[in-house]
Design a protein around this motif. Sequence first.
Motif, short mmCIF file in Angstrom:
data_model
loop_
_atom_site.label_atom_id
_atom_site.label_comp_id
_atom_site.label_asym_id
_atom_site.label_seq_id
_atom_site.Cartn_x
_atom_site.Cartn_y
_atom_site.Cartn_z
N VAL A 70 0.84 -1.20 0.00
CA VAL A 70 0.00 0.00 0.00
C VAL A 70 0.88 1.25 0.00
O VAL A 70 1.91 1.29 0.67
CB VAL A 70 -0.93 0.01 1.24
CG1 VAL A 70 -1.67 1.32 1.38
CG2 VAL A 70 -1.90 -1.14 1.19
N TYR A 71 0.44 2.25 -0.75
CA TYR A 71 1.08 3.56 -0.75
C TYR A 71 0.12 4.53 -0.07
O TYR A 71 -1.07 4.57 -0.39
CB TYR A 71 1.35 4.03 -2.18
CG TYR A 71 1.85 5.45 -2.29
CD1 TYR A 71 3.15 5.77 -1.93
CD2 TYR A 71 1.03 6.47 -2.76
CE1 TYR A 71 3.62 7.07 -2.02
CE2 TYR A 71 1.49 7.77 -2.86
CZ TYR A 71 2.78 8.06 -2.50
OH TYR A 71 3.24 9.35 -2.59
N ALA A 72 0.63 5.29 0.90
CA ALA A 72 -0.20 6.29 1.57
C ALA A 72 0.55 7.62 1.61
O ALA A 72 1.77 7.65 1.70
CB ALA A 72 -0.54 5.84 2.99
N MET A 73 -0.22 8.69 1.54
CA MET A 73 0.38 10.03 1.60
C MET A 73 -0.54 10.96 2.37
O MET A 73 -1.75 10.74 2.43
CB MET A 73 0.66 10.57 0.21
CG MET A 73 -0.56 10.74 -0.65
SD MET A 73 -0.12 11.16 -2.31
CE MET A 73 -0.57 12.86 -2.35
N PRO A 74 0.03 12.00 2.96
CA PRO A 74 -0.81 12.96 3.70
C PRO A 74 -1.73 13.71 2.76
O PRO A 74 -1.38 13.99 1.61
CB PRO A 74 0.21 13.92 4.33
CG PRO A 74 1.54 13.30 4.17
CD PRO A 74 1.45 12.33 3.05
N ASP A 75 -2.90 14.03 3.23
CA ASP A 75 -3.85 14.84 2.48
C ASP A 75 -3.50 16.31 2.71
O ASP A 75 -3.47 16.77 3.85
CB ASP A 75 -5.27 14.54 2.96
CG ASP A 75 -6.33 15.23 2.11
OD1 ASP A 75 -5.98 16.06 1.26
OD2 ASP A 75 -7.51 14.91 2.31
N ARG A 76 -3.22 17.04 1.65
CA ARG A 76 -2.81 18.44 1.80
C ARG A 76 -3.93 19.33 2.30
O ARG A 76 -3.69 20.38 2.88
CB ARG A 76 -2.30 18.99 0.47
CG ARG A 76 -1.03 18.33 0.02
CD ARG A 76 -0.46 18.95 -1.19
NE ARG A 76 -1.50 19.38 -2.14
CZ ARG A 76 -1.26 19.91 -3.31
NH1 ARG A 76 -0.03 20.08 -3.69
NH2 ARG A 76 -2.24 20.28 -4.10
N THR A 77 -5.18 18.92 2.09
CA THR A 77 -6.30 19.77 2.50
C THR A 77 -6.73 19.53 3.94
O THR A 77 -7.40 20.37 4.53
CB THR A 77 -7.51 19.54 1.59
OG1 THR A 77 -7.91 18.18 1.68
CG2 THR A 77 -7.17 19.88 0.15
N SER A 78 -6.36 18.38 4.52
CA SER A 78 -6.75 18.07 5.89
C SER A 78 -5.62 17.31 6.58
O SER A 78 -5.22 16.23 6.13
CB SER A 78 -8.02 17.22 5.90
OG SER A 78 -8.28 16.76 7.20
N SER A 79 -5.12 17.85 7.67
CA SER A 79 -4.00 17.21 8.37
C SER A 79 -4.43 15.94 9.10
O SER A 79 -3.59 15.14 9.50
CB SER A 79 -3.38 18.19 9.36
OG SER A 79 -4.34 18.55 10.33
N LYS A 80 -5.72 15.74 9.26
CA LYS A 80 -6.20 14.57 9.99
C LYS A 80 -6.53 13.38 9.09
O LYS A 80 -6.89 12.32 9.57
CB LYS A 80 -7.43 14.92 10.82
CG LYS A 80 -7.11 15.91 11.90
CD LYS A 80 -8.25 16.04 12.87
CE LYS A 80 -7.94 17.12 13.85
NZ LYS A 80 -7.59 16.68 15.14
N SER A 81 -6.41 13.56 7.78
CA SER A 81 -6.74 12.44 6.89
C SER A 81 -5.55 12.12 5.99
O SER A 81 -4.64 12.92 5.81
CB SER A 81 -7.97 12.77 6.05
OG SER A 81 -7.70 13.84 5.19
N THR A 82 -5.59 10.92 5.46
CA THR A 82 -4.55 10.46 4.54
C THR A 82 -5.21 9.84 3.32
O THR A 82 -6.37 9.44 3.36
CB THR A 82 -3.64 9.41 5.21
OG1 THR A 82 -4.45 8.32 5.65
CG2 THR A 82 -2.88 9.98 6.38
N ILE A 83 -4.43 9.73 2.27
CA ILE A 83 -4.89 9.10 1.04
C ILE A 83 -4.08 7.82 0.87
O ILE A 83 -2.85 7.86 0.94
CB ILE A 83 -4.68 10.04 -0.16
CG1 ILE A 83 -5.43 11.34 0.06
CG2 ILE A 83 -5.09 9.36 -1.45
CD1 ILE A 83 -5.03 12.44 -0.90
N ALA A 84 -4.77 6.71 0.67
CA ALA A 84 -4.07 5.43 0.52
C ALA A 84 -4.48 4.77 -0.78
O ALA A 84 -5.65 4.79 -1.16
CB ALA A 84 -4.38 4.51 1.69
N THR A 85 -3.50 4.17 -1.45
CA THR A 85 -3.73 3.45 -2.69
C THR A 85 -3.16 2.06 -2.55
O THR A 85 -2.00 1.90 -2.17
CB THR A 85 -3.05 4.17 -3.87
OG1 THR A 85 -3.58 5.49 -3.97
CG2 THR A 85 -3.27 3.43 -5.17
#
Length: 150
Positions: A70-85
């Motif tokens: 899995v690849y995950a990165m921080p969400d630039r619009t919200s510090s409390k969420s992440t984007i995972a692929t």
Amino acid sequence: MATEAASEIPQTERVLPSFKPQQLSFPLPKALHTTGHIHLSFLGHCVMVFLATSTPGDSAGSVKSLGSFVYAMPDRTSSKSTIATTIYTSPSSIEYTTRVAKIITRRIGMPIYVGCSIDTNALGLQVEEEMEGLTHIVNLVVEKYEAQKQ
């Protein structure tokens, strides 16, 4: 003609990688005779983490699943969420891999690749025991990340 073209090709210098992977092993909390293994690579732009477990009965010649990736990165619009692929899926480990990737990304604020073959159902752990192991893994990775940053 050919000699003139060959002399114009710039010479390159071979450079060794500047990172040093770290390999950690530790007994999993509350999982009898189970050892957790972490392979860490801190690169300038991301972190690579590979997770696995072993037990004394594991045969050296046996083939084990590589698990999910899995690849995950921080969400630039919200510090409390992440984007995972999900890059590669193994049904037994995808949920755990995604959870680890998102938690570590949120804690360190960098993109991360997580490969994980830990099957929590096969270990037969209760939810509290599973969470204690996950917390230990996340804390170790974050601690090593902070140490190498300085």
